[in-house]
Design a protein around this motif. Structure first.
Motif, mmCIF file in Angstrom:
data_model
loop_
_atom_site.group_PDB
_atom_site.id
_atom_site.type_symbol
_atom_site.label_atom_id
_atom_site.label_comp_id
_atom_site.label_asym_id
_atom_site.label_seq_id
_atom_site.Cartn_x
_atom_site.Cartn_y
_atom_site.Cartn_z
ATOM 1 N N GLU A 2 0.833 -1.196 0.000
ATOM 2 C CA GLU A 2 0.000 0.000 0.000
ATOM 3 C C GLU A 2 0.873 1.254 0.000
ATOM 4 O O GLU A 2 2.039 1.203 0.316
ATOM 5 N N ASN A 3 0.271 2.361 -0.368
ATOM 6 C CA ASN A 3 0.991 3.633 -0.301
ATOM 7 C C ASN A 3 1.324 3.953 1.143
ATOM 8 O O ASN A 3 0.615 3.552 2.063
ATOM 9 N N VAL A 4 2.385 4.710 1.320
ATOM 10 C CA VAL A 4 2.748 5.144 2.662
ATOM 11 C C VAL A 4 2.022 6.442 2.972
ATOM 12 O O VAL A 4 1.448 7.076 2.094
ATOM 13 N N ALA A 5 2.049 6.831 4.227
ATOM 14 C CA ALA A 5 1.400 8.072 4.646
ATOM 15 C C ALA A 5 1.992 9.255 3.882
ATOM 16 O O ALA A 5 3.167 9.242 3.528
ATOM 17 N N ASP A 32 10.444 5.008 -2.674
ATOM 18 C CA ASP A 32 11.685 5.310 -1.961
ATOM 19 C C ASP A 32 11.431 5.500 -0.470
ATOM 20 O O ASP A 32 12.194 5.006 0.365
ATOM 21 N N ARG A 33 10.371 6.202 -0.144
ATOM 22 C CA ARG A 33 10.067 6.423 1.272
ATOM 23 C C ARG A 33 9.802 5.105 1.985
ATOM 24 O O ARG A 33 10.227 4.904 3.120
ATOM 25 N N SER A 34 9.139 4.182 1.319
ATOM 26 C CA SER A 34 8.893 2.867 1.904
ATOM 27 C C SER A 34 10.196 2.084 2.048
ATOM 28 O O SER A 34 10.456 1.475 3.084
ATOM 29 N N ALA A 35 11.031 2.105 1.017
ATOM 30 C CA ALA A 35 12.291 1.359 1.048
ATOM 31 C C ALA A 35 13.221 1.844 2.156
ATOM 32 O O ALA A 35 13.960 1.051 2.740
ATOM 33 N N THR A 54 4.378 0.341 5.995
ATOM 34 C CA THR A 54 5.356 0.704 7.007
ATOM 35 C C THR A 54 4.777 1.763 7.943
ATOM 36 O O THR A 54 4.185 2.738 7.483
ATOM 37 N N PRO A 55 4.941 1.582 9.235
ATOM 38 C CA PRO A 55 4.392 2.577 10.159
ATOM 39 C C PRO A 55 5.270 3.814 10.306
ATOM 40 O O PRO A 55 4.841 4.796 10.884
ATOM 41 N N TYR A 56 6.501 3.784 9.780
ATOM 42 C CA TYR A 56 7.437 4.882 10.005
ATOM 43 C C TYR A 56 8.111 5.359 8.705
ATOM 44 O O TYR A 56 9.319 5.266 8.561
ATOM 45 N N PRO A 57 7.340 5.907 7.771
ATOM 46 C CA PRO A 57 7.994 6.389 6.553
ATOM 47 C C PRO A 57 8.681 7.739 6.782
ATOM 48 O O PRO A 57 8.176 8.576 7.532
ATOM 49 N N PRO A 58 9.833 7.952 6.142
ATOM 50 C CA PRO A 58 10.402 9.299 6.170
ATOM 51 C C PRO A 58 9.565 10.202 5.271
ATOM 52 O O PRO A 58 8.791 9.720 4.442
ATOM 53 N N ASP A 59 9.740 11.483 5.432
ATOM 54 C CA ASP A 59 9.039 12.436 4.563
ATOM 55 C C ASP A 59 9.749 12.609 3.228
ATOM 56 O O ASP A 59 9.124 12.951 2.232
ATOM 57 N N ALA A 60 11.055 12.371 3.224
ATOM 58 C CA ALA A 60 11.845 12.473 2.003
ATOM 59 C C ALA A 60 13.126 11.668 2.181
ATOM 60 O O ALA A 60 13.514 11.353 3.310
ATOM 61 N N VAL A 61 13.750 11.356 1.065
ATOM 62 C CA VAL A 61 15.046 10.691 1.050
ATOM 63 C C VAL A 61 15.980 11.558 0.223
ATOM 64 O O VAL A 61 15.594 12.047 -0.843
ATOM 65 N N VAL A 62 17.198 11.773 0.736
ATOM 66 C CA VAL A 62 18.201 12.519 -0.020
ATOM 67 C C VAL A 62 19.481 11.699 -0.101
ATOM 68 O O VAL A 62 19.773 10.888 0.791
ATOM 69 N N TRP A 63 20.230 11.900 -1.192
ATOM 70 C CA TRP A 63 21.487 11.193 -1.414
ATOM 71 C C TRP A 63 22.613 12.218 -1.459
ATOM 72 O O TRP A 63 22.713 13.001 -2.400
ATOM 73 N N ALA A 64 23.444 12.214 -0.413
ATOM 74 C CA ALA A 64 24.535 13.185 -0.313
ATOM 75 C C ALA A 64 25.739 12.728 -1.123
ATOM 76 O O ALA A 64 26.039 11.545 -1.197
ATOM 77 N N VAL A 104 13.818 13.471 7.255
ATOM 78 C CA VAL A 104 14.538 13.219 6.018
ATOM 79 C C VAL A 104 15.595 12.143 6.255
ATOM 80 O O VAL A 104 16.422 12.278 7.157
ATOM 81 N N VAL A 105 15.539 11.090 5.465
ATOM 82 C CA VAL A 105 16.582 10.066 5.521
ATOM 83 C C VAL A 105 17.736 10.539 4.646
ATOM 84 O O VAL A 105 17.551 10.885 3.485
ATOM 85 N N LEU A 106 18.919 10.545 5.220
ATOM 86 C CA LEU A 106 20.140 10.977 4.550
ATOM 87 C C LEU A 106 20.958 9.750 4.171
ATOM 88 O O LEU A 106 21.617 9.144 5.007
ATOM 89 N N ASP A 107 20.875 9.360 2.906
ATOM 90 C CA ASP A 107 21.630 8.212 2.405
ATOM 91 C C ASP A 107 23.021 8.707 2.019
ATOM 92 O O ASP A 107 23.161 9.648 1.255
ATOM 93 N N MET A 108 24.027 8.047 2.552
ATOM 94 C CA MET A 108 25.404 8.490 2.330
ATOM 95 C C MET A 108 26.218 7.530 1.463
ATOM 96 O O MET A 108 27.433 7.671 1.372
ATOM 97 N N LYS A 109 25.561 6.573 0.800
ATOM 98 C CA LYS A 109 26.308 5.594 0.010
ATOM 99 C C LYS A 109 27.106 6.203 -1.140
ATOM 100 O O LYS A 109 28.073 5.608 -1.593
ATOM 101 N N LYS A 110 26.723 7.365 -1.628
ATOM 102 C CA LYS A 110 27.467 7.994 -2.730
ATOM 103 C C LYS A 110 28.751 8.654 -2.243
ATOM 104 O O LYS A 110 29.576 9.074 -3.040
ATOM 105 N N MET A 111 28.915 8.738 -0.921
ATOM 106 C CA MET A 111 30.145 9.264 -0.342
ATOM 107 C C MET A 111 31.039 8.069 -0.016
ATOM 108 O O MET A 111 31.191 7.683 1.133
#
Length: 138
Positions: A2-5, A32-35, A54-64, A104-111
């Motif tokens: 299902e869609n997230v909040a 992405d928010r669900s993942a 998921t009961p805890y979706p972030p509002d956004a995901v960013v890739w630094a 906001v989830v801060l994904d740092m894999k590109k660093m």
């Protein structure tokens, strides 16, 4: 699944995130928010297996890609009162990456640069997104 909040960030916040990370470095898409709403915590794995929302979706995901982006993100978050949840490989098993209150989830894999290896001192300087296997190989 299902869609997230809906995201709690308004368009101005998302616009500010895009100024910092570029259009391709920000996502508010449900997929992405669900993942990024879980790690490998056993309960979160059960949610996924049962296709539960998921009961805890972030509002956004960013890739630094660099430190300056992170500094700007943290200043924006402080000014606007939203959480920043650092995310590495997502392999944690304690629920430590769960965005319990959005944010906001801060994904740092590109660093993932190995900055320096000093064989004599047996030390290395690496960016925060390096995968352990790659680090060990180097």
């Amino acid at each position: 699944m299902e869609n997230v909040a809906p995201s709690k960030l308004d368009e101005s916040h998302v616009g500010s995130l895009r100024e910092i990370f570029g259009a391709d470095g920000v996502s508010v898409r449900d997929t992405d928010r669900s993942a990024y709403s879980r790690d490998l915590w056993p309960l979160a794995t059960i949610w996924l297996q049962k296709k539960k929302i998921t009961p805890y979706p972030p509002d956004a995901v960013v890739w630094a890609r660099g430190e300056e982006q992170i500094v700007r993100l943290l200043a924006l978050a402080r000014e606007n009162g939203f959480a920043v949840i650092p995310y590495g490989a997502g392999s944690g098993v304690c629920g430590g990456t769960l965005p319990l209150r959005g944010g906001v989830v801060l994904d740092m894999k590109k660093m993932d640069v190995i900055v320096d290896v000093n064989g004599a001192a047996l030390t290395a300087r690496v960016q925060t997104g390096i995968i352990g296997q790659d680090h060990e190989h180097e």
